[in-house]
Design a protein around this motif. Structure first.
Motif, PDB file in Angstrom:
ATOM      1  N   GLU A 159       0.819  -1.216   0.000  1.00 31.32           N
ATOM      2  CA  GLU A 159       0.000   0.000   0.000  1.00 31.32           C
ATOM      3  C   GLU A 159       0.851   1.264   0.000  1.00 31.32           C
ATOM      4  O   GLU A 159       1.833   1.369   0.731  1.00 31.32           O
ATOM      5  CB  GLU A 159      -0.898  -0.013   1.241  1.00 31.32           C
ATOM      6  CG  GLU A 159      -1.717   1.230   1.443  1.00 31.32           C
ATOM      7  CD  GLU A 159      -2.451   1.231   2.780  1.00 31.32           C
ATOM      8  OE1 GLU A 159      -2.991   2.293   3.128  1.00 31.32           O
ATOM      9  OE2 GLU A 159      -2.479   0.197   3.470  1.00 31.32           O
ATOM     10  N   VAL A 206       1.682   4.933   1.116  1.00 35.36           N
ATOM     11  CA  VAL A 206       1.400   5.748   2.298  1.00 35.36           C
ATOM     12  C   VAL A 206       2.028   7.138   2.167  1.00 35.36           C
ATOM     13  O   VAL A 206       2.168   7.854   3.156  1.00 35.36           O
ATOM     14  CB  VAL A 206       1.864   5.036   3.595  1.00 35.36           C
ATOM     15  CG1 VAL A 206       1.057   3.773   3.836  1.00 35.36           C
ATOM     16  CG2 VAL A 206       3.364   4.726   3.557  1.00 35.36           C
ATOM     17  N   SER A 207       2.371   7.527   0.928  1.00 38.57           N
ATOM     18  CA  SER A 207       2.915   8.869   0.689  1.00 38.57           C
ATOM     19  C   SER A 207       1.942   9.904   1.233  1.00 38.57           C
ATOM     20  O   SER A 207       0.732   9.781   1.051  1.00 38.57           O
ATOM     21  CB  SER A 207       3.093   9.113  -0.813  1.00 38.57           C
ATOM     22  OG  SER A 207       3.967   8.181  -1.380  1.00 38.57           O
ATOM     23  N   GLY A 208       2.459  10.897   1.901  1.00 40.06           N
ATOM     24  CA  GLY A 208       1.608  11.968   2.413  1.00 40.06           C
ATOM     25  C   GLY A 208       0.880  11.638   3.694  1.00 40.06           C
ATOM     26  O   GLY A 208       0.235  12.510   4.274  1.00 40.06           O
ATOM     27  N   ASN A 209       0.956  10.409   4.164  1.00 38.53           N
ATOM     28  CA  ASN A 209       0.331  10.046   5.431  1.00 38.53           C
ATOM     29  C   ASN A 209       1.339  10.296   6.547  1.00 38.53           C
ATOM     30  O   ASN A 209       2.306   9.549   6.695  1.00 38.53           O
ATOM     31  CB  ASN A 209      -0.098   8.577   5.413  1.00 38.53           C
ATOM     32  CG  ASN A 209      -0.847   8.162   6.668  1.00 38.53           C
ATOM     33  OD1 ASN A 209      -0.756   8.820   7.702  1.00 38.53           O
ATOM     34  ND2 ASN A 209      -1.570   7.069   6.590  1.00 38.53           N
ATOM     35  N   PRO A 210       1.142  11.358   7.336  1.00 40.00           N
ATOM     36  CA  PRO A 210       2.139  11.729   8.352  1.00 40.00           C
ATOM     37  C   PRO A 210       2.402  10.640   9.383  1.00 40.00           C
ATOM     38  O   PRO A 210       3.443  10.639  10.031  1.00 40.00           O
ATOM     39  CB  PRO A 210       1.556  12.981   9.006  1.00 40.00           C
ATOM     40  CG  PRO A 210       0.178  13.127   8.499  1.00 40.00           C
ATOM     41  CD  PRO A 210      -0.004  12.238   7.315  1.00 40.00           C
ATOM     42  N   LYS A 211       1.494   9.699   9.515  1.00 38.58           N
ATOM     43  CA  LYS A 211       1.665   8.587  10.454  1.00 38.58           C
ATOM     44  C   LYS A 211       2.950   7.796  10.145  1.00 38.58           C
ATOM     45  O   LYS A 211       3.540   7.189  11.035  1.00 38.58           O
ATOM     46  CB  LYS A 211       0.430   7.688  10.343  1.00 38.58           C
ATOM     47  CG  LYS A 211       0.384   6.516  11.243  1.00 38.58           C
ATOM     48  CD  LYS A 211      -0.968   5.822  11.063  1.00 38.58           C
ATOM     49  CE  LYS A 211      -1.044   4.521  11.786  1.00 38.58           C
ATOM     50  NZ  LYS A 211      -2.344   3.882  11.635  1.00 38.58           N
ATOM     51  N   TYR A 212       3.390   7.829   8.890  1.00 40.40           N
ATOM     52  CA  TYR A 212       4.569   7.062   8.479  1.00 40.40           C
ATOM     53  C   TYR A 212       5.827   7.906   8.350  1.00 40.40           C
ATOM     54  O   TYR A 212       6.851   7.420   7.895  1.00 40.40           O
ATOM     55  CB  TYR A 212       4.274   6.324   7.166  1.00 40.40           C
ATOM     56  CG  TYR A 212       3.224   5.262   7.360  1.00 40.40           C
ATOM     57  CD1 TYR A 212       3.540   4.033   7.921  1.00 40.40           C
ATOM     58  CD2 TYR A 212       1.896   5.505   7.024  1.00 40.40           C
ATOM     59  CE1 TYR A 212       2.572   3.061   8.128  1.00 40.40           C
ATOM     60  CE2 TYR A 212       0.916   4.543   7.223  1.00 40.40           C
ATOM     61  CZ  TYR A 212       1.269   3.327   7.776  1.00 40.40           C
ATOM     62  OH  TYR A 212       0.301   2.378   7.983  1.00 40.40           O
ATOM     63  N   TYR A 213       5.775   9.169   8.761  1.00 41.55           N
ATOM     64  CA  TYR A 213       6.980  10.001   8.785  1.00 41.55           C
ATOM     65  C   TYR A 213       7.827   9.573   9.978  1.00 41.55           C
ATOM     66  O   TYR A 213       7.306   9.316  11.067  1.00 41.55           O
ATOM     67  CB  TYR A 213       6.644  11.480   8.936  1.00 41.55           C
ATOM     68  CG  TYR A 213       5.875  12.112   7.797  1.00 41.55           C
ATOM     69  CD1 TYR A 213       5.623  11.452   6.607  1.00 41.55           C
ATOM     70  CD2 TYR A 213       5.398  13.409   7.937  1.00 41.55           C
ATOM     71  CE1 TYR A 213       4.918  12.069   5.575  1.00 41.55           C
ATOM     72  CE2 TYR A 213       4.701  14.025   6.909  1.00 41.55           C
ATOM     73  CZ  TYR A 213       4.458  13.352   5.739  1.00 41.55           C
ATOM     74  OH  TYR A 213       3.768  13.973   4.731  1.00 41.55           O
ATOM     75  N   TYR A 221       7.115  11.522  13.048  1.00 38.49           N
ATOM     76  CA  TYR A 221       5.885  11.108  13.751  1.00 38.49           C
ATOM     77  C   TYR A 221       6.166   9.880  14.614  1.00 38.49           C
ATOM     78  O   TYR A 221       5.668   9.765  15.735  1.00 38.49           O
ATOM     79  CB  TYR A 221       4.786  10.801  12.732  1.00 38.49           C
ATOM     80  CG  TYR A 221       3.476  10.370  13.363  1.00 38.49           C
ATOM     81  CD1 TYR A 221       2.502  11.309  13.685  1.00 38.49           C
ATOM     82  CD2 TYR A 221       3.212   9.030  13.639  1.00 38.49           C
ATOM     83  CE1 TYR A 221       1.293  10.927  14.266  1.00 38.49           C
ATOM     84  CE2 TYR A 221       2.012   8.641  14.218  1.00 38.49           C
ATOM     85  CZ  TYR A 221       1.059   9.583  14.529  1.00 38.49           C
ATOM     86  OH  TYR A 221      -0.123   9.208  15.098  1.00 38.49           O
ATOM     87  N   TRP A 258       0.671   1.511  18.177  1.00 36.84           N
ATOM     88  CA  TRP A 258      -0.473   1.629  17.271  1.00 36.84           C
ATOM     89  C   TRP A 258      -1.484   0.557  17.561  1.00 36.84           C
ATOM     90  O   TRP A 258      -1.265  -0.512  17.928  1.00 36.84           O
ATOM     91  CB  TRP A 258      -0.057   1.526  15.817  1.00 36.84           C
ATOM     92  CG  TRP A 258       0.827   2.647  15.334  1.00 36.84           C
ATOM     93  CD1 TRP A 258       1.411   3.636  16.063  1.00 36.84           C
ATOM     94  CD2 TRP A 258       1.267   2.850  14.000  1.00 36.84           C
ATOM     95  NE1 TRP A 258       2.173   4.446  15.271  1.00 36.84           N
ATOM     96  CE2 TRP A 258       2.103   3.978  13.991  1.00 36.84           C
ATOM     97  CE3 TRP A 258       1.049   2.191  12.819  1.00 36.84           C
ATOM     98  CZ2 TRP A 258       2.699   4.459  12.844  1.00 36.84           C
ATOM     99  CZ3 TRP A 258       1.644   2.668  11.678  1.00 36.84           C
ATOM    100  CH2 TRP A 258       2.463   3.795  11.684  1.00 36.84           C
TER     101      TRP A 258
END
Length: 153
Positions: free
Chosen positions: A132, A134-141, A144, A153
């Protein structure tokens, strides 16, 4: 201005493991609201990186080598805990370098792949082991994950 254009994905399966050897990364964040300031050690080299906010797949990025002793002291005294610990594997596929990060410590179990592009509209062929997006999803920075580790999580 330096610009980073990258897309990020979850990784599925283990097929990618046979494609490269990994390098240990230790990094921490001094600031991470809008603009991030990161200190990183890779092998025996320190780096200081400043990144701007992400817009679509792009953001400003400035990275500078710094002495190893300085990087270690910054990690020990200035960075928010926990530090990010991961092994990075660089895998060449179709003229692109995929960076697969296998996290350790409080983020153990999370495996992400990133690919840097020359243009936001660049078309890419995804390897079979890419899951999947996840670009742009801050949860994966990474910044974060310091405040909200994967283990919680």
């Amino acid at each position: 201005m330096a610009k980073e254009i990258e897309r990020k994905f979850l990784v599925k399966g283990d097929a990618w493991r046979q494609l490269a050897e990994g390098s240990l990364y230790r990094q921490g964040y001094i600031a991470s609201q809008g603009t991030t300031v990161r200190v990183r050690i890779v092998k025996n080299q320190g780096y200081l990186t400043i990144k701007g906010p992400t817009v679509n797949y792009s953001r400003s990025e400035f990275e500078y080598p710094i002495p190893l002793a300085d990087a270690q002291e910054m990690l020990d005294t200035l960075c928010v805990r926990p530090l990010i610990e991961k092994t990075r594997y660089k895998i060449n596929v179709n003229d692109l370098v995929w960076e697969v990060d296998e996290f350790a410590g409080v983020n153990k179990g999370l495996i992400l792949a990133e690919v840097e592009l020359t243009d936001e509209s660049q078309q890419i062929e995804l390897p079979d082991w890419i899951g999947e997006e996840v670009s742009g999803n801050p949860k994966y920075y990474n910044s974060y994950l310091v405040k909200h580790p994967f283990s919680e999580w």
